[in-house]
Write a protein that holds these residues in place. Structure first.
Motif, short mmCIF file in Angstrom:
data_model
loop_
_atom_site.label_atom_id
_atom_site.label_comp_id
_atom_site.label_asym_id
_atom_site.label_seq_id
_atom_site.Cartn_x
_atom_site.Cartn_y
_atom_site.Cartn_z
N ILE A 1 0.87 -1.18 0.00
CA ILE A 1 0.00 0.00 0.00
C ILE A 1 0.90 1.22 0.00
O ILE A 1 1.67 1.44 0.94
CB ILE A 1 -0.91 0.02 1.24
N CYS A 2 0.85 2.01 -1.06
CA CYS A 2 1.76 3.15 -1.17
C CYS A 2 0.99 4.40 -1.55
O CYS A 2 -0.14 4.34 -2.04
CB CYS A 2 2.87 2.87 -2.18
N GLY A 3 1.61 5.54 -1.29
CA GLY A 3 0.97 6.82 -1.61
C GLY A 3 1.68 7.94 -0.88
O GLY A 3 2.62 7.71 -0.09
N LYS B 1 -2.75 5.82 4.28
CA LYS B 1 -2.15 4.49 4.25
C LYS B 1 -2.22 3.81 5.61
O LYS B 1 -2.68 2.66 5.72
CB LYS B 1 -0.69 4.58 3.79
N SER B 2 -1.80 4.51 6.65
CA SER B 2 -1.84 3.94 7.99
C SER B 2 -3.27 3.73 8.46
O SER B 2 -3.57 2.75 9.16
CB SER B 2 -1.07 4.83 8.98
N THR B 3 -4.16 4.64 8.09
CA THR B 3 -5.57 4.49 8.46
C THR B 3 -6.15 3.22 7.87
O THR B 3 -6.87 2.47 8.55
CB THR B 3 -6.37 5.72 8.00
N LEU B 4 -5.84 2.95 6.61
CA LEU B 4 -6.32 1.74 5.97
C LEU B 4 -5.71 0.50 6.63
O LEU B 4 -6.42 -0.48 6.92
CB LEU B 4 -5.97 1.76 4.48
N LEU B 5 -4.41 0.56 6.91
CA LEU B 5 -3.76 -0.59 7.52
C LEU B 5 -4.29 -0.85 8.92
O LEU B 5 -4.48 -2.01 9.33
CB LEU B 5 -2.25 -0.38 7.56
#
Length: 292
Positions: free
Chosen positions: A162-164, A170-174
């Motif tokens: 997951i990059c951006g 990114k951290s919220t999704l993880l």
């Protein structure tokens, strides 16, 4: 709740307040025969003396009212209760289908992933919240027992990056994927974020205790000839803590490992080309994760 008397000297009736995750808890027990609530009651007192009349009201008036209002089916919203049961059933079913679909996680379209703050598990509720929507090429449809067909992003088995840019979620999704091992209450926003039940978050934990763990796949050639086939320390470094955490997760048969670069030891994740030129591999104790 106050038992009719409230002060620094007691009078409160309290029970453990659950979070957003639906977990088996010891504060309430439900069986075919009974519903049991386990709570605390601070007896009203003046100095070192219990106030008998106030305590009597607490036990004989307040507690029966609490039982009637909180534990009797006739006093609760039956539609809310059935919606909760249906939501849990859907989440359990969706989790059971992940392996059959060759997925490790599913994030439903419309999910609310951001939280109020870093120390709160409550959903962020503002007009500017961006609800999750899966890229078309990653969309998967699953038929659930109660909600019917739902569409979202399926994360396939294997290595997923997951990059951006910064502050792009990114951290919220993880973090949402990390918490997807649990079922969530309706209204949490993550009811359709479901993850492989064995998923484990790996991060650097400097100073953690490690006992007799084989970290040879990642750490070797330590100074003074120290071996790593049964590595022990009371003060692990970032890299040795991550190596130990991976080995421990694999030992308990975790099939999904989650890494967030922000909380990892960079030298454990990767060695760039310049560092490889400066320090040859035979002199480097760490075999980076990407090299595995």
């Amino acid at each position: 709740m106050s038992g009719g008397w409230h002060s620094a000297k007691g009078g409160d009736v309290a029970i453990d307040c659950p979070g957003q995750e639906i977990l088996e808890r010891t504060s309430a027990v439900i069986s075919d025969r009974m519903v049991e609530a386990r709570l605390t009651a601070g007896l009203p007192a003046a100095g070192r003396t219990i106030l008998a009349s106030a305590a009597q009201r607490m036990f004989l008036e307040t507690l029966p009212q609490l039982v009637e209002r909180a534990l009797m089916y006739r006093s609760v919203d039956s539609q809310t209760m059935h919606a909760l049961a249906a939501s849990v059933e859907d989440q359990e079913y969706l989790r059971s289908q992940l392996k059959l679909l060759s997925l490790v996680a599913f994030i439903g379209n419309g999910a609310v992933l951001p939280r109020v703050s870093g120390v709160s598990n409550m959903p962020l509720e503002t007009n500017t919240v961006v609800r999750f929507r899966a890229p078309p090429e990653l969309q998967v449809m699953v038929e659930l027992p109660n909600q019917g067909a739902v569409v979202g992003m399926g994360i396939r088995q294997g290595v997923t990056l997951i990059c951006g840019g910064g502050f792009n979620g990114k951290s919220t999704l993880l973090q949402a994927i990390e918490r997807g091992v649990y079922n969530h209450a309706p209204g949490d926003g993550r009811e359709l974020v479901v993850t492989d039940a064995t998923a484990t978050k790996i991060k650097a934990e400097e100073g953690r205790f490690v006992c007799s763990t084989d970290i040879r796949p990642f750490i070797n050639n330590l100074p003074l000839g120290k071996t790593t086939d049964a590595f022990s320390t009371a003060n692990a470094s970032g890299s040795t803590s991550m190596a130990a955490s991976i080995q421990e997760a694999v030992e308990v048969e975790a099939s999904t490992l989650l890494f967030d670069e922000d909380t990892c030891a960079t030298n454990f994740l990767v060695r760039d080309g310049r560092m490889q030129q400066l320090v040859s591999q035979d002199c480097e104790p760490i075999t980076s994760l990407v090299s595995r």
